[in-house]
Design a protein around this motif. Structure first.
Motif, PDB file in Angstrom:
ATOM      1  N   THR A   5       0.855  -1.176   0.000  1.00 49.01           N
ATOM      2  CA  THR A   5       0.000   0.000   0.000  1.00 49.01           C
ATOM      3  C   THR A   5       0.892   1.227   0.000  1.00 49.01           C
ATOM      4  N   VAL A   6       0.294   2.399  -0.186  1.00 51.28           N
ATOM      5  CA  VAL A   6       1.073   3.642  -0.170  1.00 51.28           C
ATOM      6  C   VAL A   6       1.779   3.804   1.166  1.00 51.28           C
ATOM      7  N   ALA A   7       1.129   3.401   2.244  1.00 48.78           N
ATOM      8  CA  ALA A   7       1.744   3.523   3.567  1.00 48.78           C
ATOM      9  C   ALA A   7       2.977   2.636   3.694  1.00 48.78           C
ATOM     10  N   ASP A   8       3.038   1.550   2.922  1.00 51.16           N
ATOM     11  CA  ASP A   8       4.176   0.641   2.964  1.00 51.16           C
ATOM     12  C   ASP A   8       5.355   1.150   2.134  1.00 51.16           C
ATOM     13  N   ALA A   9       5.124   2.116   1.288  1.00 50.26           N
ATOM     14  CA  ALA A   9       6.177   2.607   0.402  1.00 50.26           C
ATOM     15  C   ALA A   9       7.280   3.263   1.222  1.00 50.26           C
ATOM     16  N   PRO A  10       8.542   3.087   0.810  1.00 50.00           N
ATOM     17  CA  PRO A  10       9.641   3.702   1.548  1.00 50.00           C
ATOM     18  C   PRO A  10       9.559   5.228   1.486  1.00 50.00           C
ATOM     19  N   ALA A  11      10.053   5.848   2.531  1.00 55.41           N
ATOM     20  CA  ALA A  11      10.047   7.310   2.596  1.00 55.41           C
ATOM     21  C   ALA A  11      10.930   7.895   1.497  1.00 55.41           C
ATOM     22  N   VAL A  12      10.511   9.041   0.978  1.00 52.69           N
ATOM     23  CA  VAL A  12      11.317   9.766   0.002  1.00 52.69           C
ATOM     24  C   VAL A  12      12.001  10.899   0.768  1.00 52.69           C
ATOM     25  N   LEU A  13      13.335  10.911   0.724  1.00 47.24           N
ATOM     26  CA  LEU A  13      14.123  11.852   1.511  1.00 47.24           C
ATOM     27  C   LEU A  13      14.695  12.965   0.656  1.00 47.24           C
ATOM     28  N   LEU A  14      14.784  14.138   1.229  1.00 50.85           N
ATOM     29  CA  LEU A  14      15.444  15.273   0.596  1.00 50.85           C
ATOM     30  C   LEU A  14      16.939  15.064   0.765  1.00 50.85           C
TER      31      LEU A  14
ATOM     32  N   GLU B 101      14.748   7.538  -2.346  1.00 55.71           N
ATOM     33  CA  GLU B 101      14.341   6.596  -1.316  1.00 55.71           C
ATOM     34  C   GLU B 101      15.603   6.162  -0.570  1.00 55.71           C
ATOM     35  N   ARG B 102      15.430   5.760   0.674  1.00 54.89           N
ATOM     36  CA  ARG B 102      16.564   5.430   1.557  1.00 54.89           C
ATOM     37  C   ARG B 102      17.534   4.409   0.931  1.00 54.89           C
ATOM     38  N   GLU B 103      17.024   3.437   0.210  1.00 52.45           N
ATOM     39  CA  GLU B 103      17.891   2.385  -0.341  1.00 52.45           C
ATOM     40  C   GLU B 103      18.908   2.917  -1.353  1.00 52.45           C
ATOM     41  N   TYR B 104      18.700   4.126  -1.865  1.00 50.35           N
ATOM     42  CA  TYR B 104      19.626   4.700  -2.846  1.00 50.35           C
ATOM     43  C   TYR B 104      20.679   5.605  -2.217  1.00 50.35           C
ATOM     44  N   LEU B 105      20.620   5.813  -0.917  1.00 47.67           N
ATOM     45  CA  LEU B 105      21.587   6.678  -0.256  1.00 47.67           C
ATOM     46  C   LEU B 105      22.962   6.025  -0.221  1.00 47.67           C
ATOM     47  N   ASP B 106      23.991   6.857  -0.259  1.00 47.36           N
ATOM     48  CA  ASP B 106      25.351   6.373  -0.001  1.00 47.36           C
ATOM     49  C   ASP B 106      26.135   7.502   0.669  1.00 47.36           C
ATOM     50  N   GLU B 107      27.402   7.242   0.948  1.00 53.68           N
ATOM     51  CA  GLU B 107      28.231   8.188   1.719  1.00 53.68           C
ATOM     52  C   GLU B 107      28.567   9.463   0.943  1.00 53.68           C
ATOM     53  N   ARG B 108      28.290   9.515  -0.334  1.00 48.98           N
ATOM     54  CA  ARG B 108      28.633  10.695  -1.145  1.00 48.98           C
ATOM     55  C   ARG B 108      27.610  11.812  -1.048  1.00 48.98           C
ATOM     56  N   ILE B 109      26.436  11.519  -0.478  1.00 46.85           N
ATOM     57  CA  ILE B 109      25.377  12.518  -0.376  1.00 46.85           C
ATOM     58  C   ILE B 109      24.889  12.597   1.058  1.00 46.85           C
ATOM     59  N   GLN B 110      24.189  13.670   1.375  1.00 47.09           N
ATOM     60  CA  GLN B 110      23.647  13.829   2.729  1.00 47.09           C
ATOM     61  C   GLN B 110      22.141  14.012   2.686  1.00 47.09           C
ATOM     62  N   VAL B 111      21.491  13.652   3.772  1.00 42.73           N
ATOM     63  CA  VAL B 111      20.052  13.855   3.914  1.00 42.73           C
ATOM     64  C   VAL B 111      19.833  15.209   4.571  1.00 42.73           C
ATOM     65  N   ILE B 112      18.928  15.995   4.019  1.00 42.63           N
ATOM     66  CA  ILE B 112      18.559  17.293   4.579  1.00 42.63           C
ATOM     67  C   ILE B 112      17.235  17.107   5.312  1.00 42.63           C
ATOM     68  N   THR B 113      17.179  17.524   6.546  1.00 43.64           N
ATOM     69  CA  THR B 113      15.960  17.420   7.338  1.00 43.64           C
ATOM     70  C   THR B 113      14.982  18.494   6.923  1.00 43.64           C
ATOM     71  N   MET B 114      13.714  18.111   6.829  1.00 42.09           N
ATOM     72  CA  MET B 114      12.661  19.070   6.498  1.00 42.09           C
ATOM     73  C   MET B 114      11.759  19.284   7.692  1.00 42.09           C
ATOM     74  N   ASP B 115      11.506  20.553   8.011  1.00 41.97           N
ATOM     75  CA  ASP B 115      10.585  20.906   9.096  1.00 41.97           C
ATOM     76  C   ASP B 115       9.192  21.060   8.554  1.00 41.97           C
TER      77      ASP B 115
END
Length: 143
Positions: free
Chosen positions: A20-29, A129-143
């Motif tokens: 379901t949509v709720a099961d989809a992985p989070a999309v991160l900035l 999505e989280r599975e595509y992250l690696d050490e070359r990029i950073q996650v930006i927190t959104m308020d």
């Protein structure tokens, strides 16, 4: 009777292994590792992706990357994180391009390409999505 069948099916989908949509992985900035900004508001993020704000809050040039309008991750990012529909962003980009007052963001074909573009482009920003992250990029927190 049809509504009862539909309701029952919706209840059984998770049990049947359907996502379901709720099961989809989070999309991160995400951003290039050299970006000093660690946190953005939704309004600032929306302005950056709408190409109205061309710099990070510290003045560094921002280079925006997006997926195609019909990509499900693009739709989820725009709706869930920016609170706009993909076609609304496209209209804003088209208006700027056709009036000569701005440009559209750069497009990546898929998340792997977006990750590589963000990792190699100073000031770059996009979403993954989280599975595509690696050490070359950073996650930006959104308020």
């Amino acid at each position: 009777m049809a509504w009862l069948r539909a309701a029952l099916l919706l209840c059984l989908l998770p049990l049947m292994g359907a996502k379901t949509v709720a099961d989809a992985p989070a999309v991160l900035l995400v951003a290039h590792a050299d970006v000093a900004t660690q946190r953005l508001t939704r309004d600032t993020t929306r302005a950056i992706f709408a190409m109205r704000q061309r710099t990070w809050p510290n003045g560094q040039a921002a280079r925006v990357f997006v997926l195609p309008n019909d990509h499900p991750v693009h739709a989820r990012f725009t709706k869930e994180r920016l609170a706009v529909y993909p076609h609304q962003l496209q209209l804003a980009w088209d208006r700027m391009v056709f009036s000569g007052t701005g440009q559209a963001p750069d497009r990546a074909r898929n998340q792997a390409e977006m990750r590589d573009l963000i990792a190699t482009t100073p000031g770059a920003v996009g979403y993954l999505e989280r599975e595509y992250l690696d050490e070359r990029i950073q996650v930006i927190t959104m308020d």
